[in-house]
Design a protein around this motif. Structure first.
Motif, mmCIF file in Angstrom:
data_model
loop_
_atom_site.group_PDB
_atom_site.id
_atom_site.type_symbol
_atom_site.label_atom_id
_atom_site.label_comp_id
_atom_site.label_asym_id
_atom_site.label_seq_id
_atom_site.Cartn_x
_atom_site.Cartn_y
_atom_site.Cartn_z
ATOM 1 N N GLY A 313 0.795 -1.222 0.000
ATOM 2 C CA GLY A 313 0.000 0.000 0.000
ATOM 3 C C GLY A 313 0.830 1.275 0.000
ATOM 4 O O GLY A 313 0.632 2.184 0.803
ATOM 5 N N LYS A 314 1.731 1.374 -0.969
ATOM 6 C CA LYS A 314 2.578 2.570 -1.051
ATOM 7 C C LYS A 314 1.856 3.728 -1.730
ATOM 8 O O LYS A 314 2.112 4.895 -1.425
ATOM 9 C CB LYS A 314 3.873 2.248 -1.821
ATOM 10 C CG LYS A 314 4.772 1.281 -1.066
ATOM 11 C CD LYS A 314 6.039 0.973 -1.824
ATOM 12 C CE LYS A 314 5.786 0.130 -3.057
ATOM 13 N NZ LYS A 314 5.326 -1.235 -2.774
ATOM 14 N N THR A 315 0.937 3.392 -2.658
ATOM 15 C CA THR A 315 0.307 4.454 -3.440
ATOM 16 C C THR A 315 -0.424 5.462 -2.561
ATOM 17 O O THR A 315 -0.310 6.673 -2.753
ATOM 18 C CB THR A 315 -0.687 3.841 -4.453
ATOM 19 O OG1 THR A 315 -0.099 2.675 -5.015
ATOM 20 C CG2 THR A 315 -1.011 4.823 -5.544
ATOM 21 N N VAL A 316 -1.148 4.934 -1.590
ATOM 22 C CA VAL A 316 -1.952 5.823 -0.765
ATOM 23 C C VAL A 316 -1.048 6.707 0.113
ATOM 24 O O VAL A 316 -1.370 7.865 0.406
ATOM 25 C CB VAL A 316 -2.977 4.991 0.054
ATOM 26 C CG1 VAL A 316 -2.292 4.178 1.135
ATOM 27 C CG2 VAL A 316 -4.054 5.864 0.630
ATOM 28 N N ILE A 408 8.749 9.399 -7.124
ATOM 29 C CA ILE A 408 9.146 8.429 -8.147
ATOM 30 C C ILE A 408 8.708 7.051 -7.683
ATOM 31 O O ILE A 408 9.149 6.583 -6.633
ATOM 32 C CB ILE A 408 10.670 8.456 -8.374
ATOM 33 C CG1 ILE A 408 11.098 9.857 -8.822
ATOM 34 C CG2 ILE A 408 11.084 7.423 -9.407
ATOM 35 C CD1 ILE A 408 12.591 9.997 -9.043
ATOM 36 N N ASP A 409 7.820 6.425 -8.443
ATOM 37 C CA ASP A 409 7.291 5.125 -8.025
ATOM 38 C C ASP A 409 8.091 4.002 -8.668
ATOM 39 O O ASP A 409 8.611 4.147 -9.766
ATOM 40 C CB ASP A 409 5.818 5.002 -8.432
ATOM 41 C CG ASP A 409 5.152 3.786 -7.776
ATOM 42 O OD1 ASP A 409 5.682 3.283 -6.763
ATOM 43 O OD2 ASP A 409 4.102 3.348 -8.277
ATOM 44 N N GLU A 410 8.179 2.901 -7.967
ATOM 45 C CA GLU A 410 8.831 1.691 -8.472
ATOM 46 C C GLU A 410 10.217 2.010 -9.011
ATOM 47 O O GLU A 410 10.572 1.706 -10.137
ATOM 48 C CB GLU A 410 7.970 1.026 -9.552
ATOM 49 C CG GLU A 410 6.585 0.641 -9.078
ATOM 50 C CD GLU A 410 6.603 -0.446 -8.000
ATOM 51 O OE1 GLU A 410 7.678 -0.991 -7.705
ATOM 52 O OE2 GLU A 410 5.532 -0.724 -7.441
ATOM 53 N N GLN A 411 10.978 2.623 -8.143
ATOM 54 C CA GLN A 411 12.290 3.097 -8.543
ATOM 55 C C GLN A 411 13.206 1.971 -9.012
ATOM 56 O O GLN A 411 14.108 2.182 -9.799
ATOM 57 C CB GLN A 411 12.924 3.867 -7.379
ATOM 58 C CG GLN A 411 14.256 4.492 -7.688
ATOM 59 C CD GLN A 411 15.379 3.521 -7.457
ATOM 60 O OE1 GLN A 411 15.340 2.734 -6.532
ATOM 61 N NE2 GLN A 411 16.371 3.574 -8.333
ATOM 62 N N VAL A 573 4.925 -4.385 -12.907
ATOM 63 C CA VAL A 573 4.846 -3.537 -11.716
ATOM 64 C C VAL A 573 3.498 -2.875 -11.536
ATOM 65 O O VAL A 573 2.855 -2.459 -12.491
ATOM 66 C CB VAL A 573 5.916 -2.418 -11.714
ATOM 67 C CG1 VAL A 573 7.280 -3.010 -11.530
ATOM 68 C CG2 VAL A 573 5.825 -1.585 -12.964
ATOM 69 N N GLY A 574 3.115 -2.810 -10.278
ATOM 70 C CA GLY A 574 2.041 -1.907 -9.884
ATOM 71 C C GLY A 574 0.620 -2.304 -10.214
ATOM 72 O O GLY A 574 -0.290 -1.908 -9.514
ATOM 73 N N VAL A 575 0.412 -3.091 -11.282
ATOM 74 C CA VAL A 575 -0.960 -3.351 -11.709
ATOM 75 C C VAL A 575 -1.777 -3.940 -10.561
ATOM 76 O O VAL A 575 -1.344 -4.853 -9.875
ATOM 77 C CB VAL A 575 -0.969 -4.295 -12.939
ATOM 78 C CG1 VAL A 575 -2.363 -4.816 -13.210
ATOM 79 C CG2 VAL A 575 -0.411 -3.559 -14.134
HETATM 80 MG MG MG Z 1 2.809 0.371 -6.347
#
Ligand code: MG
Ligand code: ADP
Length: 711
Positions: A313-316, A408-411, A573-575
């Motif tokens: 839960g990094k997005t939030v 920066i996401d998913e560095q 990633v991320g999906v």
């Molecule tokens: Mg993510």
């Protein structure tokens, strides 16, 4: 060896160009420059990769395959053999045995000289060949009985080389550099006071370590040297790690000296955001949110890395940081490594932020024409409060109105180098040059947990937060490893799962990283699966689709209109589609651990139990098998990262192979991990108490390749 001429005593070795050395003309100088060798000091720190032992003769009967040895014997006969390639084959015998020399390139004179009865001394690598043990293209000398040439007295260093500069040449130049070292001395930038408590400093003075490594005296422990564990190597490894550490700390200092807008917490805005969220934060999320909030409320640029396993839960957390920036009247930018992920963030952020009246802009490389201009205008005049996109965000022509926070996401998808470059660009784009007084706060997120030792050295410039808890209700993903021959069983599983209303991914992988081939393979698989699973709705997604098409497919999948999504690793990633609970990965043995972990992380996001099937084709390599076993045994990203480090080594784990940065000459992050606490202590000590030593020390080791920030 004669000392090279005309260097004034007292001149520092980093001020003497390589062109001052004997035998170096403009052509050679240029080649040396390509190796990063500009000065005599550079040569001294151009350390051998390894050593070979030419100090003794090995009996032919005692040679081992894959070792390099000197042998001596009598030529028994030479023949030209016409096989797949024409070769000159020459048999050499001594009192203990017989070995074959094989030459694929040879001339008539050579053939003549290698006649039966000639005495010969050879040096080369022994291998198993058609006729037993062989040497291909050994170096050799014909022996004049009266006076056999002397053997080497010391171990022979092998240097990192380049085309057109022979080992012999580099050895000679390093020899001249050592002579100059004796004459001029060299500054030790690690002050004795600081090093006193360092057990790795005791044994060797810098000068002695350099002499030993370029020119190991007879009797030097070859096994220690080979392992990089000789005290002289450890002395220099420690210094090299300190230099790298310092270069990152210095960068951090430089950025932080620019100042940043203070963005104090706005409890009202945060509360409104949290109220409309369908869940409450985990304790770990809350802790990290607090850390970020405290950072950005200061007028010093935040430099923070958030590590959290897939699905933590990094997005939030990023969204809350953006809300705080926006509540202070500043813009935030969120950069994702792929278009699919950027798009997904846009959807989430819209759902979370639109109710708060926050306006979002969207920018990717594929957005062109009018659409792009509209977005650029909104970014420039400040009407867009948060900008979401791919690295197109930091390209020329993008002007922010008042950027206060960069995320920066998913560095891990970017190398260390790129991270630093992006960061710098992020800081510049605000007003087009870097003379500005203030720089945006920076938040970097990665789902690839980085083993502690690596994080300490590769991310020395960042503060680190860890989300070490998954949202409640998650069930561990159960992973099975199956031979590809059991595809039919897998199809049954997909069928059963979809019948229950769940969804599944089917990931196709290729060895070659070619978008086109990968897309073709995925297409073929999708067609095949549609024939076999005709009752299912099957979607296909890959990197070659138009952005619009990708978006449509992801939306259809999210809405449940597609049961089975056939994909390339673009979904790595991320999906985030919580109803998907089955993941099939083809040719799983070809993928690295972190990639497998990322892919698997696409399921297990809802509350139902999830499964992952790793298909492989036999035979499995030892490493391939080891990776699949680890995947079956654990879901813990941190454990997987540690294993990954063991199997692949630090260069690849950090994803920097391609970019070639963090290239260590003598240190090895894994082998020398025990040095790191001391490295850290020394680096801080230098920065604090001996600031004047920092630049020359960094220049010595990172030299002309350093310039991280300017990539
Ligand atoms: Mg993510
Ligand atoms: P990642 O850390 O991999 O980027 P995401 O931010 O995509 O993870 O979150 C994964 C999923 O978990 C999303 O569907 C998100 O909405 C959900 N989520 C995040 N935090 C929580 C929470 N505290 N409680 C429940 N679900 C959460």
């Amino acid at each position: 060896m004669a000392a090279p001429g005309n260097t004034a005593p007292g001149t520092a070795l980093h001020k003497i160009g390589v062109d001052k050395l004997r035998g170096v003309g403009p052509m050679l100088a240029e080649k040396l420059h390509k190796l990063g060798l500009f000065t005599v000091q550079d040569l001294l720190f151009h350390l051998p990769l390894r050593y070979i032992d030419r100090t003794k003769i090995t009996a032919i009967g005692g040679v081992q395959p894959l070792t390099e040895v000197v042998i001596e014997g009598e030529v028994r006969g030479s023949d030209i053999v016409f096989g797949r390639r024409r070769s000159l084959v020459c048999r050499v015998q001594d009192h203990s045995g017989l070995i074959t020399l094989r030459f694929f390139h040879f001339n008539h004179a050579q053939q003549q000289s290698l006649q039966a009865g000639s005495k010969i001394r050879c040096f080369g690598e022994v291998r198993r060949g058609k006729s037993g043990l062989e040497m291909y293209h050994p170096e050799y000398q014909l022996l004049n009985q009266a006076q056999p040439p002397a053997l080497a007295e010391t171990l022979t260093p092998i240097y990192p080389a380049t085309e057109g500069v022979t080992q012999q040449r580099i050895r000679d130049l390093c020899g001249q550099a050592l002579t100059l070292l004796q004459r001029h001395g060299i500054e030790d930038w690690l002050p004795a006071g600081l090093a006193a408590s360092n057990p790795h400093q005791n044994n060797y003075a810098l000068v002695d370590a350099l002499h030993l490594l370029h020119n190991p005296p007879p009797g030097t422990a070859l096994n220690l040297l080979a392992e990089g564990e000789h005290p002289a190597q450890q002395r220099l490894a420690c210094e090299e790690l300190i230099a790298h550490h310092l270069s990152l700390l210095r960068l951090r200092q430089k950025i932080q000296s620019q100042g940043a807008p203070a963005l104090p917490a706005n409890p009202k805005a945060s509360a409104r955001f949290l109220e409309q969220l369908p869940f409450s934060l985990t304790a770990a999320q809350q802790r990290v949110v607090n850390e970020i909030s405290a950072d950005i409320s200061q007028p010093i640029p935040m430099l923070r890395l958030v590590q959290g396993d897939v699905g933590s839960g990094k997005t939030v957390v990023a969204a809350l940081a953006a809300v705080q920036a926006i509540a202070n009247g500043m813009q935030a930018a969120l950069m994702a490594p792929t278009e699919i992920l950027a798009e997904q963030h846009r959807v989430s952020f819209e759902a979370w932020l639109a109710p708060l009246g926050i306006r979002i802009a969207w920018l990717t490389g594929k957005l062109k024409g009018k659409g792009r201009e509209v977005q650029l205008a909104a970014i420039a005049d400040g009407s867009a409060q948060i900008v979401i996109g791919t690295h197109a965000l930091f390209q020329e022509g993008v002007v922010f109105n008042n950027l206060g926070l960069t995320i920066i996401d998913e560095q891990h998808r970017f190398g260390v180098h790129q991270r630093l470059a992006l960061r710098k660009k992020g800081a510049i784009t605000e007003d087009g040059d870097d003379s500005q007084q203030s720089t945006p706060h920076q938040l970097i997120m990665t789902a690839t947990p980085i083993p502690r030792t690596l994080a300490m050295s590769a991310y020395a410039d960042l503060d680190c937060s860890v989300i070490d808890e998954l949202p409640p209700g998650r069930k561990p993903i159960e992973t099975v490893v199956l031979n590809e021959l059991r595809r039919n069983d897998v199809l049954e599983r997909v069928r059963a799962s979809c019948r229950e209303g769940r969804q599944a991914y089917w990931v196709c992988t290729l060895i070659e990283e070619s978008d086109v081939l990968e897309a073709q393979a995925a297409e073929a698989t999708a067609q095949e699966l549609q024939l076999l699973l005709s009752e299912l709705s099957i979607g296909l997604i890959h990197g070659r689709l138009k952005p619009k098409e990708k978006v449509q497919i992801m939306e259809a999948f999210k809405a449940g209109e597609i049961n089975l999504l056939v994909a390339t690793t673009v979904i790595e990633v991320g999906v985030d589609v919580p109803n998907a609970s089955l993941m099939i990965i083809e040719n799983a043995e070809r993928l690295g651990l972190s990639q497998l972990h990322q892919l698997r992380g696409r399921v297990g996001r809802g509350t139902q139990s999830s499964h992952c099937v790793l298909l492989y084709s036999a035979p499995l390599s030892a490493n391939g098998g080891a990776r699949l076993k680890i995947m079956r045994e654990t879901n813990d990203g941190f454990k997987i990262a540690e294993k990954d480090l063991e199997i692949r080594g630090p260069g690849e784990v950090l994803g920097t192979r391609q970019t070639g940065d963090m290239q260590l000459r003598i240190a090895d992050l894994q082998r020398d991990a025990h040095l790191l606490p001391e490295v850290k202590r020394m680096a801080f000590g230098l920065l604090q108490d001996y600031p004047d030593n920092v630049d020359p020390l960094v220049a010595r080791w990172l030299g002309h390749s350093e310039q991280y920030g300017q990539a």
